[in-house]
Design a protein around this motif. Sequence first.
Motif, PDB file in Angstrom:
ATOM      1  N   LEU A 278       0.674  -1.544  -0.193  1.00 51.89           N
ATOM      2  CA  LEU A 278       0.120   0.046   0.208  1.00 51.89           C
ATOM      3  C   LEU A 278       0.741   1.051   0.034  1.00 51.89           C
ATOM      4  CD1 LEU A 278      -2.737  -0.736   2.986  1.00 51.89           C
ATOM      5  CD2 LEU A 278      -2.705  -0.953   0.275  1.00 51.89           C
ATOM      6  N   THR A 289      -0.958  -4.317   4.760  1.00 54.59           N
ATOM      7  CA  THR A 289      -1.344  -4.555   3.960  1.00 54.59           C
ATOM      8  C   THR A 289      -2.305  -5.780   4.222  1.00 54.59           C
ATOM      9  OG1 THR A 289       0.014  -4.280   2.449  1.00 54.59           O
ATOM     10  CG2 THR A 289      -1.306  -6.021   1.538  1.00 54.59           C
ATOM     11  N   ASP A 619      -5.833   3.614  -1.183  1.00 56.27           N
ATOM     12  CA  ASP A 619      -5.446   3.186   0.718  1.00 56.27           C
ATOM     13  C   ASP A 619      -5.026   3.447   1.162  1.00 56.27           C
ATOM     14  OD1 ASP A 619      -4.197   1.592  -1.854  1.00 56.27           O
ATOM     15  OD2 ASP A 619      -2.297   1.926  -1.898  1.00 56.27           O
TER      16      ASP A 619
END
Length: 794
Positions: A278, A289, A619
Amino acid sequence: MTCEAGSQSLAPGAPGISPTWSSSDKDFVTSALGIGRVWATIGHGALNEVYWPSTGEPRLRDLTFYLVAKDESGNWLDLKRERRYRLEQPDPACPLTTVVHEGEKDGVPYRLDLEFLPDTDRDVLLIRYSVDGPWTVVAIMAPRLDGEGVDMTAWIENGALMAAGPSTSPTICLRSRDGFAQASVGFAGTSDGWQDLNHHGRVTWSYARADHGNVALTGALTAAEGVLALAFGESPTAAQTLARSAHATRFEDARDRFRTQWTNWNAGLAGFDAGPSLKTGKQVSKELTAKVRELAIRSATVLKAHEDRSYPGALVASLSTPWGSSTNTLGGYHLVWPRDTVLTAFAFIALGLPDDAVRILGHLVATQCPDGHWTQNAYPSGEPFWTGIQLDEAGFPILLAAKMREEGIALPHGTTDMVRRATTFIARNGPSSQQDRWEENPGINPFTLSVAIAALVAAEPWLDADAAAEALDLADDWCFRIEEWCWVDHSRWTEATGATGHYIRISPDGGRKTGDVSLGNRNGETIAVADLVSMEFSYLTRLGLRAPNDPHMIETLKVVDHVLATATPSGTIYHRYNEDGYGEYADGAPYDGAGIGRGWPFLVGERGHLALDQGEAADPFLATMTACASSGGLLPEQVWDTDPIAERGLFPGRPSGSAMPLLWTHAEFIKLLTARRDGRPAERLACVAERYAKSRPPSASRWRDGAPLASLPHGRDLVIEDTRPFTLHFGLGGWGAPQDRAARQGAFGLWRVHLSADETAGHDAVVFTRAHGDAWEGVNHRVTFEQEDRNGRG
């Protein structure tokens, strides 16, 4: 009152204290995928509401556990209040957890393990327990079998704890495989087990029956480990039979069947890995992640666990009651909202689970009202609860059908009729809605309008030629007029941010953008229409009606990020709108019809979708939503957004007392992650996005009571329409040469008078009034004709 120990009689203290539900600060939800119809929730380390035989019917307030010292010290622990526990759930794809309570009391250590397992084959919840240390386990159960909790009966029969509503149907049975060392029933707050422990430090009472009140049932367990069966039936005999048969099966075998069913369902999930890393301007850890991916799997499981099996395809908004420990409201969030359900279906499609979406659409087909709309919400059975009308809830089922058609998913029988009736309702009643998506204000708002426009376009394949042409022309008109209804050039926020203007939350009274609008949950307070902002505009891009780089979107984001964003340790969260009153008070006291609105994690997802569309990373928004989750992976409706209040369990960026889990939030999280994967939102339809990707030929502009037209763009036809027959009395340029023209009925049962651009050319306005039969409306209307092309969309 004080109750004498060892009594063998009817319990005193009827009817007990006023009942409430349990806290909505939950850790976990679970249900089996077999024929067993039990949905269980866990919070504060205890069993909270349990639902049976439908997700709309909570039958248990809670089942709590206590430890009592085996010696004569009188030591005992209320584990729910101790709150020294953890959840062990090794597989995010299987909603099976063990709650571990561990600590010490006066130097004496304890550990209690509780594993909650819905039976796949029966209406039973199995509870495996084991205790370490010199402690006896005591269970206290608070049933809610009469809906209100004020007229129940409890008794002991064949060594089991029994309770029923005013009649013997339904009945709940709590049975220990090894029996109870001592059992008693009583009334909550007066003669219940907690009062006994508080007075005597152990279970001393043994009341055999409690009639007509808010009852509680207590059982001291015999063994240090064993299995409880919490069974539900239509009679005492039925409930006891189910409990005994569940105990006749090995717990390990029941667990294996449960795991197998969930493993098989999760095997169908499409990939939605968060990617190799990310990026939020810097490299983010692989641990984050992994957390995002794990929450996605848990979110899919939470969505599935909410599906009803008495009424397949019905998904309640949440197996919780917001601020439940302070209210006795019957509805809670265990109701089906068409909007929340459809957004969950979009998440299922994005996950590669079309069958789940098909059942949802089938349930919507079955519960549609004759005129084409759906009630604001309903029990899973389809019985309405709140009956308000929200135009977006008429549009979303059309979008779902269109999405399934685009994806090649076989549609349920009855879809064509459903789409036609829903389209008719939108065409006749839009663009204004009786309620917005927050269920507080009437008017025109960008979210509802976006859904209605997209639905009119998406319905084309199911409509005949005349209706399809009219639906598309109407959609084009409304799309062209979005800024007319929902954009302001000046407000207190343009001054504060330097923005050139912004979309507003809602324009009441048919598009009025001046004056004030009432604030929900604020005791009659109002705010200027132009100053009320929200995330409603985000669906203009989500559905493809406006480009992500449209100046209106960019300028509104300046305002939204200034007004609605709040920084927390979990990340930046967003509020529904400024001056919201749906949330805890400043001192943390629960919402009671008024309060202060807090941050909504699902709005972080909406903001993330906008960022993704504009070429930014999603993200940070996924990371924020992940940080808001409970220890069991549940996403809340709201999080606390200011200084901590530890005594109320309120910490910034962490779940507040609102609903948890909220399916809307879990679905939004999944859709943001899959949009990151696919490069487009799950809700965006090709037919809608392609239609508004470029300017379209001018549509006719419509004047109707819910959305009167002040000025007609140059070169456009004018349509004056009504849901009833009428005669138009009008004059071009004034009343100098009045004319009468009878309306003609067109598509969707609407009556219209059509004035072409050629007919109105050379005039500066039209004035008119209408007669419905012999009755004149008694007011004159005026539409000014613009003499030059308007810069904007066609």
